[in-house]
Design a protein around this motif. Structure first.
Motif, short mmCIF file in Angstrom:
data_model
loop_
_atom_site.label_atom_id
_atom_site.label_comp_id
_atom_site.label_asym_id
_atom_site.label_seq_id
_atom_site.Cartn_x
_atom_site.Cartn_y
_atom_site.Cartn_z
N MET A 105 0.83 -1.21 0.00
CA MET A 105 0.00 0.00 0.00
C MET A 105 0.86 1.26 0.00
N LEU A 106 1.95 1.26 0.77
CA LEU A 106 2.85 2.41 0.77
C LEU A 106 3.52 2.58 -0.59
N TYR A 107 3.84 1.48 -1.24
CA TYR A 107 4.42 1.53 -2.59
C TYR A 107 3.41 2.13 -3.57
N ILE A 108 2.17 1.68 -3.51
CA ILE A 108 1.13 2.21 -4.41
C ILE A 108 0.89 3.69 -4.12
N LEU A 109 0.90 4.08 -2.85
CA LEU A 109 0.74 5.48 -2.48
C LEU A 109 1.89 6.32 -3.04
N SER A 110 3.10 5.83 -2.95
CA SER A 110 4.25 6.60 -3.47
C SER A 110 4.18 6.72 -4.98
N ILE A 111 3.74 5.67 -5.68
CA ILE A 111 3.57 5.76 -7.14
C ILE A 111 2.48 6.77 -7.47
N SER A 112 1.41 6.79 -6.71
CA SER A 112 0.34 7.75 -6.94
C SER A 112 0.81 9.18 -6.73
N LEU A 113 1.59 9.41 -5.67
CA LEU A 113 2.14 10.75 -5.44
C LEU A 113 3.11 11.15 -6.54
N PHE A 114 3.90 10.21 -7.02
CA PHE A 114 4.82 10.48 -8.11
C PHE A 114 4.06 10.88 -9.38
N LEU A 115 2.97 10.17 -9.68
CA LEU A 115 2.17 10.52 -10.86
C LEU A 115 1.51 11.89 -10.70
N THR A 116 1.10 12.22 -9.49
CA THR A 116 0.52 13.55 -9.24
C THR A 116 1.55 14.64 -9.48
N MET A 117 2.78 14.42 -9.03
CA MET A 117 3.84 15.40 -9.28
C MET A 117 4.15 15.51 -10.77
N LEU A 118 4.13 14.38 -11.48
CA LEU A 118 4.36 14.43 -12.93
C LEU A 118 3.27 15.22 -13.64
N ARG A 119 2.02 15.06 -13.19
CA ARG A 119 0.92 15.82 -13.80
C ARG A 119 1.12 17.33 -13.65
N GLU A 120 1.68 17.74 -12.51
CA GLU A 120 1.91 19.17 -12.30
C GLU A 120 3.04 19.70 -13.17
N VAL A 121 4.03 18.87 -13.47
CA VAL A 121 5.21 19.32 -14.20
C VAL A 121 5.01 19.24 -15.71
N LEU A 122 4.39 18.15 -16.17
CA LEU A 122 4.25 17.92 -17.61
C LEU A 122 3.07 18.69 -18.19
N ARG A 123 3.07 18.75 -19.52
CA ARG A 123 1.93 19.38 -20.20
C ARG A 123 0.66 18.58 -19.96
N SER A 124 -0.47 19.18 -20.18
CA SER A 124 -1.75 18.54 -19.85
C SER A 124 -2.07 17.34 -20.74
N GLY A 125 -1.61 17.29 -21.97
CA GLY A 125 -1.96 16.20 -22.87
C GLY A 125 -1.03 15.01 -22.81
N VAL A 126 0.06 15.11 -22.05
CA VAL A 126 1.06 14.04 -22.06
C VAL A 126 0.53 12.78 -21.36
N MET A 127 -0.13 12.94 -20.26
CA MET A 127 -0.61 11.78 -19.50
C MET A 127 -2.12 11.59 -19.66
N VAL A 128 -2.59 11.73 -20.88
CA VAL A 128 -4.02 11.66 -21.13
C VAL A 128 -4.55 10.23 -20.92
N LEU A 129 -3.71 9.21 -21.07
CA LEU A 129 -4.17 7.83 -20.91
C LEU A 129 -4.28 7.41 -19.45
N MET A 130 -3.66 8.16 -18.56
CA MET A 130 -3.73 7.85 -17.13
C MET A 130 -4.92 8.60 -16.52
N ARG A 131 -5.71 7.89 -15.69
CA ARG A 131 -6.84 8.54 -15.04
C ARG A 131 -6.36 9.56 -14.02
#
Length: 155
Positions: A105-131
């Motif tokens: 669960m901690l691993y999944i939480l860290s991956i989720s936080l990492f994806l959230t940080m990527l969403r803030e840094v990358l352009r809006s259309g880059v991670m369109v396939l990820m919910r």
């Protein structure tokens, strides 16, 4: 007794009207309210079973497998062997299961936080396939109910 009466009615209509498929469609459309109730209850029951199963897999099984996988991948860091883990597993099965689940669960939480940080840094259309869980239109429970089980298995 009710089922037998409905079946006899179906057979009689088949002989009079001319086509079993046409009669079957009309028969079920005009069926007894008890049949409609039974079908509705079965559909709701199967939906509840599907949602319960998916939540069990997503919250229970998947994190436990991730924790076990992380433990196996980091055995060399703690100078342990698989035999040591087997002995530990045999001595304290519930503690090991809980720890694997917690680490997963901690691993999944860290991956989720990492994806959230990527969403803030990358352009809006880059991670369109990820919910995006921040999306106000995204409802995960509605997704569990409406999406077929096979599509969940593919994900």
């Amino acid at each position: 007794l009710l089922a037998l009466a409905l079946f006899v009615r179906f057979l009689l209509q088949c002989t009079m009207d001319g086509g079993p498929w046409k009669v079957a469609k009309a028969f079920w459309r005009n069926a007894h309210p008890a049949v409609d109730l039974a079908v509705g209850l079965a559909r709701r029951g199967l939906t509840c079973t599907k949602v319960t199963f998916l939540l069990f897999v997503e919250v229970g099984v998947f994190p436990s497998v991730c924790g076990l996988w992380l433990d196996l991948c980091t055995l060399q860091l703690s100078d342990a062997t698989i035999r040591d883990r087997q002995v530990l597993w045999q001595e304290a099965i519930f503690t090991c299961s809980f720890l694997y689940w917690l680490v997963g669960m901690l691993y999944i939480l860290s991956i989720s936080l990492f994806l959230t940080m990527l969403r803030e840094v990358l352009r809006s259309g880059v991670m369109v396939l990820m919910r995006d869980p921040q999306d106000p239109l995204y409802n995960p429970f509605q997704d569990l109910v409406q999406v077929p089980l096979l599509r969940h298995a593919v994900r």
